[in-house]
Design a protein around this motif. Structure first.
Motif, PDB file in Angstrom:
ATOM      1  N   GLN A 196       0.838  -1.203   0.000  1.00 43.30           N
ATOM      2  CA  GLN A 196       0.000   0.000   0.000  1.00 43.30           C
ATOM      3  C   GLN A 196       0.872   1.252   0.000  1.00 43.30           C
ATOM      4  O   GLN A 196       1.957   1.271   0.588  1.00 43.30           O
ATOM      5  CB  GLN A 196      -0.905   0.022   1.231  1.00 43.30           C
ATOM      6  N   PRO A 197       0.417   2.326  -0.665  1.00 43.21           N
ATOM      7  CA  PRO A 197       1.153   3.593  -0.602  1.00 43.21           C
ATOM      8  C   PRO A 197       1.314   4.019   0.852  1.00 43.21           C
ATOM      9  O   PRO A 197       0.408   3.805   1.667  1.00 43.21           O
ATOM     10  CB  PRO A 197       0.256   4.573  -1.360  1.00 43.21           C
ATOM     11  N   PRO A 198       2.458   4.605   1.223  1.00 46.10           N
ATOM     12  CA  PRO A 198       2.692   4.960   2.623  1.00 46.10           C
ATOM     13  C   PRO A 198       1.711   5.986   3.171  1.00 46.10           C
ATOM     14  O   PRO A 198       1.403   5.986   4.352  1.00 46.10           O
ATOM     15  CB  PRO A 198       4.121   5.516   2.607  1.00 46.10           C
ATOM     16  N   ASP A 199       1.202   6.863   2.297  1.00 47.87           N
ATOM     17  CA  ASP A 199       0.265   7.888   2.758  1.00 47.87           C
ATOM     18  C   ASP A 199      -1.170   7.431   2.517  1.00 47.87           C
ATOM     19  O   ASP A 199      -1.816   7.842   1.563  1.00 47.87           O
ATOM     20  CB  ASP A 199       0.544   9.223   2.062  1.00 47.87           C
ATOM     21  N   GLU A 200      -1.651   6.548   3.399  1.00 49.63           N
ATOM     22  CA  GLU A 200      -3.017   6.061   3.242  1.00 49.63           C
ATOM     23  C   GLU A 200      -3.998   7.228   3.348  1.00 49.63           C
ATOM     24  O   GLU A 200      -3.650   8.312   3.849  1.00 49.63           O
ATOM     25  CB  GLU A 200      -3.324   4.968   4.270  1.00 49.63           C
ATOM     26  N   PRO A 201      -5.248   7.064   2.874  1.00 55.60           N
ATOM     27  CA  PRO A 201      -6.184   8.194   2.751  1.00 55.60           C
ATOM     28  C   PRO A 201      -6.348   9.024   4.013  1.00 55.60           C
ATOM     29  O   PRO A 201      -6.420  10.257   3.950  1.00 55.60           O
ATOM     30  CB  PRO A 201      -7.499   7.502   2.364  1.00 55.60           C
ATOM     31  N   LYS A 202      -6.399   8.387   5.179  1.00 57.53           N
ATOM     32  CA  LYS A 202      -6.588   9.152   6.413  1.00 57.53           C
ATOM     33  C   LYS A 202      -5.408  10.078   6.693  1.00 57.53           C
ATOM     34  O   LYS A 202      -5.554  11.085   7.378  1.00 57.53           O
ATOM     35  CB  LYS A 202      -6.815   8.205   7.592  1.00 57.53           C
ATOM     36  N   ILE A 256      -2.028  14.929  18.888  1.00 55.62           N
ATOM     37  CA  ILE A 256      -2.615  13.810  18.145  1.00 55.62           C
ATOM     38  C   ILE A 256      -2.572  12.581  19.050  1.00 55.62           C
ATOM     39  O   ILE A 256      -1.498  12.128  19.441  1.00 55.62           O
ATOM     40  CB  ILE A 256      -1.849  13.520  16.845  1.00 55.62           C
ATOM     41  N   PHE A 257      -3.740  12.058  19.386  1.00 54.45           N
ATOM     42  CA  PHE A 257      -3.823  10.840  20.184  1.00 54.45           C
ATOM     43  C   PHE A 257      -4.014   9.630  19.269  1.00 54.45           C
ATOM     44  O   PHE A 257      -4.753   9.703  18.282  1.00 54.45           O
ATOM     45  CB  PHE A 257      -5.021  10.886  21.140  1.00 54.45           C
ATOM     46  N   THR A 258      -3.358   8.535  19.609  1.00 53.86           N
ATOM     47  CA  THR A 258      -3.631   7.262  18.954  1.00 53.86           C
ATOM     48  C   THR A 258      -3.548   6.166  20.000  1.00 53.86           C
ATOM     49  O   THR A 258      -2.836   6.304  21.002  1.00 53.86           O
ATOM     50  CB  THR A 258      -2.642   6.964  17.812  1.00 53.86           C
ATOM     51  N   GLN A 259      -4.293   5.094  19.784  1.00 48.74           N
ATOM     52  CA  GLN A 259      -4.317   4.021  20.779  1.00 48.74           C
ATOM     53  C   GLN A 259      -3.053   3.164  20.727  1.00 48.74           C
ATOM     54  O   GLN A 259      -2.690   2.537  21.716  1.00 48.74           O
ATOM     55  CB  GLN A 259      -5.551   3.139  20.538  1.00 48.74           C
ATOM     56  N   TYR A 260      -2.394   3.170  19.563  1.00 45.72           N
ATOM     57  CA  TYR A 260      -1.326   2.190  19.356  1.00 45.72           C
ATOM     58  C   TYR A 260       0.011   2.845  19.011  1.00 45.72           C
ATOM     59  O   TYR A 260       0.074   3.767  18.196  1.00 45.72           O
ATOM     60  CB  TYR A 260      -1.722   1.230  18.233  1.00 45.72           C
ATOM     61  N   THR A 261       1.068   2.311  19.629  1.00 47.14           N
ATOM     62  CA  THR A 261       2.420   2.761  19.311  1.00 47.14           C
ATOM     63  C   THR A 261       2.742   2.497  17.848  1.00 47.14           C
ATOM     64  O   THR A 261       3.459   3.279  17.205  1.00 47.14           O
ATOM     65  CB  THR A 261       3.444   2.054  20.215  1.00 47.14           C
ATOM     66  N   ASP A 262       2.218   1.400  17.299  1.00 43.27           N
ATOM     67  CA  ASP A 262       2.444   1.100  15.882  1.00 43.27           C
ATOM     68  C   ASP A 262       1.931   2.236  15.004  1.00 43.27           C
ATOM     69  O   ASP A 262       2.601   2.660  14.057  1.00 43.27           O
ATOM     70  CB  ASP A 262       1.755  -0.214  15.498  1.00 43.27           C
ATOM     71  N   THR A 263       0.738   2.739  15.299  1.00 46.52           N
ATOM     72  CA  THR A 263       0.194   3.846  14.521  1.00 46.52           C
ATOM     73  C   THR A 263       0.988   5.119  14.772  1.00 46.52           C
ATOM     74  O   THR A 263       1.215   5.910  13.850  1.00 46.52           O
ATOM     75  CB  THR A 263      -1.292   4.072  14.848  1.00 46.52           C
ATOM     76  N   LEU A 264       1.430   5.315  16.009  1.00 48.21           N
ATOM     77  CA  LEU A 264       2.280   6.476  16.308  1.00 48.21           C
ATOM     78  C   LEU A 264       3.532   6.466  15.439  1.00 48.21           C
ATOM     79  O   LEU A 264       3.917   7.499  14.874  1.00 48.21           O
ATOM     80  CB  LEU A 264       2.649   6.477  17.793  1.00 48.21           C
ATOM     81  N   GLU A 265       4.159   5.308  15.324  1.00 47.31           N
ATOM     82  CA  GLU A 265       5.374   5.216  14.507  1.00 47.31           C
ATOM     83  C   GLU A 265       5.070   5.519  13.043  1.00 47.31           C
ATOM     84  O   GLU A 265       5.872   6.150  12.343  1.00 47.31           O
ATOM     85  CB  GLU A 265       5.990   3.826  14.664  1.00 47.31           C
ATOM     86  N   TYR A 266       3.909   5.060  12.577  1.00 43.19           N
ATOM     87  CA  TYR A 266       3.506   5.357  11.202  1.00 43.19           C
ATOM     88  C   TYR A 266       3.272   6.861  11.018  1.00 43.19           C
ATOM     89  O   TYR A 266       3.758   7.474  10.054  1.00 43.19           O
ATOM     90  CB  TYR A 266       2.237   4.579  10.851  1.00 43.19           C
ATOM     91  N   LEU A 267       2.540   7.462  11.951  1.00 44.22           N
ATOM     92  CA  LEU A 267       2.225   8.889  11.847  1.00 44.22           C
ATOM     93  C   LEU A 267       3.491   9.740  11.844  1.00 44.22           C
ATOM     94  O   LEU A 267       3.635  10.649  11.018  1.00 44.22           O
ATOM     95  CB  LEU A 267       1.324   9.313  13.006  1.00 44.22           C
ATOM     96  N   ARG A 268       4.386   9.443  12.759  1.00 46.64           N
ATOM     97  CA  ARG A 268       5.566  10.301  12.828  1.00 46.64           C
ATOM     98  C   ARG A 268       6.484  10.116  11.620  1.00 46.64           C
ATOM     99  O   ARG A 268       7.173  11.049  11.212  1.00 46.64           O
ATOM    100  CB  ARG A 268       6.315  10.087  14.136  1.00 46.64           C
ATOM    101  N   SER A 269       6.474   8.921  11.036  1.00 41.95           N
ATOM    102  CA  SER A 269       7.287   8.707   9.836  1.00 41.95           C
ATOM    103  C   SER A 269       6.748   9.520   8.659  1.00 41.95           C
ATOM    104  O   SER A 269       7.509   9.972   7.799  1.00 41.95           O
ATOM    105  CB  SER A 269       7.333   7.217   9.467  1.00 41.95           C
ATOM    106  N   GLN A 270       5.420   9.714   8.632  1.00 44.15           N
ATOM    107  CA  GLN A 270       4.808  10.479   7.549  1.00 44.15           C
ATOM    108  C   GLN A 270       4.877  11.987   7.792  1.00 44.15           C
ATOM    109  O   GLN A 270       4.962  12.770   6.845  1.00 44.15           O
ATOM    110  CB  GLN A 270       3.342  10.054   7.386  1.00 44.15           C
ATOM    111  N   LEU A 271       4.847  12.399   9.051  1.00 48.54           N
ATOM    112  CA  LEU A 271       4.868  13.825   9.367  1.00 48.54           C
ATOM    113  C   LEU A 271       6.289  14.387   9.465  1.00 48.54           C
ATOM    114  O   LEU A 271       6.499  15.596   9.302  1.00 48.54           O
ATOM    115  CB  LEU A 271       4.132  14.082  10.691  1.00 48.54           C
ATOM    116  N   ARG A 272       7.264  13.530   9.738  1.00 52.63           N
ATOM    117  CA  ARG A 272       8.635  13.997   9.949  1.00 52.63           C
ATOM    118  C   ARG A 272       9.193  14.792   8.768  1.00 52.63           C
ATOM    119  O   ARG A 272       9.830  15.843   8.977  1.00 52.63           O
ATOM    120  CB  ARG A 272       9.544  12.805  10.270  1.00 52.63           C
ATOM    121  N   PRO A 273       8.982  14.365   7.496  1.00 54.95           N
ATOM    122  CA  PRO A 273       9.530  15.167   6.394  1.00 54.95           C
ATOM    123  C   PRO A 273       8.973  16.587   6.350  1.00 54.95           C
ATOM    124  O   PRO A 273       9.627  17.495   5.822  1.00 54.95           O
ATOM    125  CB  PRO A 273       9.118  14.371   5.150  1.00 54.95           C
TER     126      PRO A 273
END
Length: 220
Positions: free
Chosen positions: A117-123, A144-161
């Motif tokens: 899947q593309p790294p930047d999913e629709p959400k 930004i709250f998320t229930q899961y560390t896995d999602t946190l890692e995904y979010l920060r990887s997409q927002l970091r650039p």
């Protein structure tokens, strides 16, 4: 409105898999119910992010292939989110699936599709829109709250650039901030995270799991 495209089809396929496994396990009753309850955890992760549900499906595959403990199906975030964690010690591994080989093949298919899947999913595109509206609307900082560390890692990887060192994360009782110079996440104490976010100068976005609500006073 989110343009889900091919992501919707994959979401529906995984959701159907979760529903069928849940129904099969709860129909058994008794000792099948705790394992069926795990499928509700998978659904939560599916709605959180593709990355989060992929990590769960990878753990499930690992348990099936290597005959690991049933407790290995859950990670710390799953246990934190559950009011009570099922006792797996007395449960038979055979309850987990009727046909291990078939389910492993199905999991392999899901994991491959999720990985491709593309790294930047629709959400993620929608989150970028919300952040832009918040900052152009006069807000200095965003949580930004998320229930899961896995999602946190995904979010920060997409927002970091986009935000670099303006990002700070809080999970597992500690914090991290991106260091543009070293290209790594620097560890921070709880007090450092609170101070940086309170000032709202160098740090504009804080991403945290549910544990953040217990570890930090975010009234500011």
């Amino acid at each position: 409105f989110l343009d889900l495209g091919d992501a919707q089809g994959l979401y529906d396929r995984i959701d159907t898999y979760i529903q069928k496994r849940y129904q099969a396990l709860t129909a058994v009753g008794g000792k099948g119910v705790p394992l069926g309850f795990i499928m509700t955890v998978y659904r939560r992760r599916l709605t959180s992010s593709f990355y989060a549900v992929r990590r769960s499906l990878e753990r499930r595959r690992d348990v099936l292939v290597n005959q690991k403990r049933l407790a290995d199906l859950l990670d710390d975030d799953d246990e934190f989110a559950l009011e009570s964690v099922p006792d797996f010690d007395d449960l038979d591994m055979d309850l987990l699936t009727v046909d291990p080989a078939a389910e492993i093949a199905e999991l392999d298919d899901f994991i491959t599709a999720l990985t491709e899947q593309p790294p930047d999913e629709p959400k993620m595109a929608y989150l970028h829109q919300l952040l832009d509206e918040a900052f152009t609307g006069g807000h200095r900082t965003v949580v930004i709250f998320t229930q899961y560390t896995d999602t946190l890692e995904y979010l920060r990887s997409q927002l970091r650039p986009w935000f670099g060192s303006q990002l700070v994360c809080y999970f597992g009782g500690g914090g991290e901030r991106w260091n543009n110079n070293t290209g790594t996440w620097d560890r921070l104490t709880k007090e450092q995270v609170k101070d940086l976010f309170r000032r709202g100068e160098g740090v504009r976005i804080m991403i945290g799991t549910d544990s953040m609500s217990e570890g930090l006073n975010l009234q500011t």
